[in-house]
Design a protein around this motif. Structure first.
Motif, PDB file in Angstrom:
ATOM      1  N   ARG A  88       0.856  -1.182   0.000  1.00 36.79           N
ATOM      2  CA  ARG A  88       0.000   0.000   0.000  1.00 36.79           C
ATOM      3  C   ARG A  88       0.892   1.231   0.000  1.00 36.79           C
ATOM      4  NH1 ARG A  88      -5.202   0.776   4.045  1.00 36.79           N
ATOM      5  NH2 ARG A  88      -6.269   2.388   2.821  1.00 36.79           N
ATOM      6  N   GLU A  89       0.627   2.153  -0.897  1.00 40.66           N
ATOM      7  CA  GLU A  89       1.490   3.314  -1.072  1.00 40.66           C
ATOM      8  C   GLU A  89       0.657   4.589  -1.077  1.00 40.66           C
ATOM      9  OE1 GLU A  89       3.515   4.671  -4.990  1.00 40.66           O
ATOM     10  OE2 GLU A  89       4.953   3.342  -3.999  1.00 40.66           O
ATOM     11  N   TRP A  90       1.178   5.615  -0.423  1.00 37.09           N
ATOM     12  CA  TRP A  90       0.498   6.904  -0.387  1.00 37.09           C
ATOM     13  C   TRP A  90       1.380   7.956  -1.055  1.00 37.09           C
ATOM     14  CZ3 TRP A  90       0.478   3.253   3.309  1.00 37.09           C
ATOM     15  CH2 TRP A  90      -0.762   2.838   3.812  1.00 37.09           C
ATOM     16  N   GLU A  91       0.798   8.722  -1.948  1.00 36.60           N
ATOM     17  CA  GLU A  91       1.537   9.768  -2.651  1.00 36.60           C
ATOM     18  C   GLU A  91       0.880  11.124  -2.375  1.00 36.60           C
ATOM     19  OE1 GLU A  91       2.637  11.235  -7.187  1.00 36.60           O
ATOM     20  OE2 GLU A  91       1.396   9.456  -6.860  1.00 36.60           O
ATOM     21  N   PRO A  92       1.513  11.955  -1.522  1.00 33.39           N
ATOM     22  CA  PRO A  92       0.947  13.290  -1.289  1.00 33.39           C
ATOM     23  C   PRO A  92       0.969  14.112  -2.578  1.00 33.39           C
ATOM     24  CG  PRO A  92       2.613  12.730   0.366  1.00 33.39           C
ATOM     25  CD  PRO A  92       2.731  11.719  -0.731  1.00 33.39           C
ATOM     26  N   VAL A  93      -0.164  14.712  -2.905  1.00 35.82           N
ATOM     27  CA  VAL A  93      -0.267  15.519  -4.122  1.00 35.82           C
ATOM     28  C   VAL A  93      -0.753  16.915  -3.737  1.00 35.82           C
ATOM     29  CG1 VAL A  93      -1.344  15.737  -6.384  1.00 35.82           C
ATOM     30  CG2 VAL A  93      -0.832  13.469  -5.472  1.00 35.82           C
ATOM     31  N   LEU A  94      -0.040  17.942  -4.162  1.00 33.94           N
ATOM     32  CA  LEU A  94      -0.463  19.310  -3.901  1.00 33.94           C
ATOM     33  C   LEU A  94      -1.781  19.587  -4.624  1.00 33.94           C
ATOM     34  CD1 LEU A  94       2.936  21.207  -4.247  1.00 33.94           C
ATOM     35  CD2 LEU A  94       1.734  20.602  -2.141  1.00 33.94           C
ATOM     36  N   LEU A  95      -2.687  20.247  -3.929  1.00 37.88           N
ATOM     37  CA  LEU A  95      -4.004  20.504  -4.501  1.00 37.88           C
ATOM     38  C   LEU A  95      -3.924  21.258  -5.822  1.00 37.88           C
ATOM     39  CD1 LEU A  95      -6.042  21.487  -1.325  1.00 37.88           C
ATOM     40  CD2 LEU A  95      -6.237  19.399  -2.664  1.00 37.88           C
ATOM     41  N   GLU A  96      -2.974  22.206  -5.900  1.00 32.97           N
ATOM     42  CA  GLU A  96      -2.894  22.996  -7.126  1.00 32.97           C
ATOM     43  C   GLU A  96      -2.436  22.173  -8.323  1.00 32.97           C
ATOM     44  OE1 GLU A  96       0.578  24.416  -4.431  1.00 32.97           O
ATOM     45  OE2 GLU A  96      -1.526  23.820  -4.218  1.00 32.97           O
ATOM     46  N   ASN A  97      -1.899  20.951  -8.055  1.00 34.34           N
ATOM     47  CA  ASN A  97      -1.456  20.092  -9.146  1.00 34.34           C
ATOM     48  C   ASN A  97      -2.555  19.160  -9.655  1.00 34.34           C
ATOM     49  OD1 ASN A  97       1.066  21.238  -8.942  1.00 34.34           O
ATOM     50  ND2 ASN A  97       1.917  19.594  -7.684  1.00 34.34           N
ATOM     51  N   LEU A  98      -3.718  19.204  -9.008  1.00 34.05           N
ATOM     52  CA  LEU A  98      -4.823  18.327  -9.401  1.00 34.05           C
ATOM     53  C   LEU A  98      -5.742  19.045 -10.382  1.00 34.05           C
ATOM     54  CD1 LEU A  98      -5.864  16.744  -5.985  1.00 34.05           C
ATOM     55  CD2 LEU A  98      -4.693  15.595  -7.863  1.00 34.05           C
ATOM     56  N   SER A  99      -6.084  18.374 -11.448  1.00 32.72           N
ATOM     57  CA  SER A  99      -7.091  18.904 -12.360  1.00 32.72           C
ATOM     58  C   SER A  99      -8.463  18.766 -11.690  1.00 32.72           C
ATOM     59  CB  SER A  99      -7.064  18.134 -13.677  1.00 32.72           C
ATOM     60  OG  SER A  99      -7.403  16.769 -13.454  1.00 32.72           O
ATOM     61  N   PRO A 100      -9.478  19.507 -12.164  1.00 34.45           N
ATOM     62  CA  PRO A 100     -10.801  19.404 -11.546  1.00 34.45           C
ATOM     63  C   PRO A 100     -11.346  17.978 -11.491  1.00 34.45           C
ATOM     64  CG  PRO A 100     -10.722  21.325 -12.971  1.00 34.45           C
ATOM     65  CD  PRO A 100      -9.435  20.581 -13.185  1.00 34.45           C
ATOM     66  N   ASP A 101     -11.144  17.191 -12.548  1.00 33.79           N
ATOM     67  CA  ASP A 101     -11.685  15.824 -12.533  1.00 33.79           C
ATOM     68  C   ASP A 101     -10.944  14.940 -11.540  1.00 33.79           C
ATOM     69  OD1 ASP A 101      -9.723  14.063 -14.740  1.00 33.79           O
ATOM     70  OD2 ASP A 101      -9.685  16.246 -14.778  1.00 33.79           O
ATOM     71  N   GLU A 102      -9.616  15.119 -11.409  1.00 34.56           N
ATOM     72  CA  GLU A 102      -8.861  14.348 -10.420  1.00 34.56           C
ATOM     73  C   GLU A 102      -9.285  14.730  -9.009  1.00 34.56           C
ATOM     74  OE1 GLU A 102      -4.586  13.608 -12.648  1.00 34.56           O
ATOM     75  OE2 GLU A 102      -4.953  15.532 -11.688  1.00 34.56           O
ATOM     76  N   PHE A 103      -9.457  16.014  -8.763  1.00 35.94           N
ATOM     77  CA  PHE A 103      -9.898  16.482  -7.448  1.00 35.94           C
ATOM     78  C   PHE A 103     -11.272  15.906  -7.106  1.00 35.94           C
ATOM     79  CE2 PHE A 103     -12.230  19.539  -4.826  1.00 35.94           C
ATOM     80  CZ  PHE A 103     -11.371  19.663  -3.742  1.00 35.94           C
TER      81      PHE A 103
END
Length: 256
Positions: A88-103
């Protein structure tokens, strides 16, 4: 007639369901002479950014993990083992790097009435959705990604949405509208493909104007007092959910 003894694998009750899944499978076969083990390996990747799917492990093993032909050679019996590794792996992603559909695919729906005492994670989700839709702006008309508190600028966004919808939205209706946006935003390109009307700020006498004007005056006063919200907010996201049971075992069988 020579009879050769083999081992066959059976998988029962083997349906694994997730809230989102990427089905990336690759198989590798390593064969060797003598009693050196013959192995096959396959990897399944599950990702909660993807659409829900279902994998039937019975079919998967039958198609991709068949008994190798070497086990049918005269004078050979294959002892079989099944090994499962969980990573199991967790990848922190900055909110500003997420497209609307990914968010939209990551976050849970809004369940609380939005106000000053609302959980900051729920507030942050609602605010980012409203910003992505072009409704949450500062007093200069610039987008605001996350405030973490529900105050005057957020209520101005609510008044804009009421004006666009043509009715004063109750608390429940407002939550329903935001959750509907989250669902529609899961479609890539939804925001750009469905632009807002040219006018989003209600004018005097129009629906939402009283709330909008009152909250704008309060926001201007708060700005003079140099009020600042929290810089960062942790958003609680939708978890990857696993459902189902798996039983793996091997039994001897005969090939005539």
């Amino acid at each position: 007639m020579n009879k050769k003894l083999i081992l066959t694998s059976y998988i029962l009750l083997a349906t694994l369901t997730t809230s989102g899944l990427v089905f990336l499978a690759h198989s590798r076969v390593v064969a060797a002479e003598g009693n050196t083990p013959i192995s096959k390996s396959t990897t399944l990747h599950f990702d909660n950014l993807s659409e829900s799917q279902e994998v039937n492990l019975q079919d998967f093993m039958d198609q991709r993990m068949k008994t190798p032909s070497n086990c049918y050679n005269p004078g050979v019996i294959c002892k079989e083992k099944i090994q499962i590794n969980f990573v199991r792996e967790w990848e922190p992603v900055l909110l500003e790097n997420l497209s609307p559909d990914e968010f939209a695919k990551l976050v849970p729906p809004i369940t609380e009435t939005l106000g000053r005492n609302t959980d900051s994670s729920q507030v942050a989700i609602a605010q980012r959705v409203l910003t992505m839709r072009g409704l949450l702006l500062d007093l200069n008309g610039e987008p605001i990604m996350t405030l973490g508190n529900w105050r005057h600028l957020s209520e101005m966004a609510r008044a804009r949405l009421s004006y666009i919808k043509g009715k004063e939205l109750t608390d429940d209706e407002f939550i329903t509208e935001i959750n509907g946006l989250i669902e529609r935003m899961k479609e890539p390109g939804y925001i750009s493909g469905n632009p807002l009307p040219s006018q989003i700020d209600p004018q005097a006498g129009q629906i939402g104007f009283d709330r909008f004007n009152e909250e704008r005056e309060k926001a201007e006063l708060a700005l003079k007092q140099k009020y600042k919200g929290p810089n960062t907010v942790t958003i609680k996201r939708r978890s990857l959910e696993l459902d189902g049971s798996v039983k793996l075992y091997t039994t001897p069988g005969r090939l005539n």
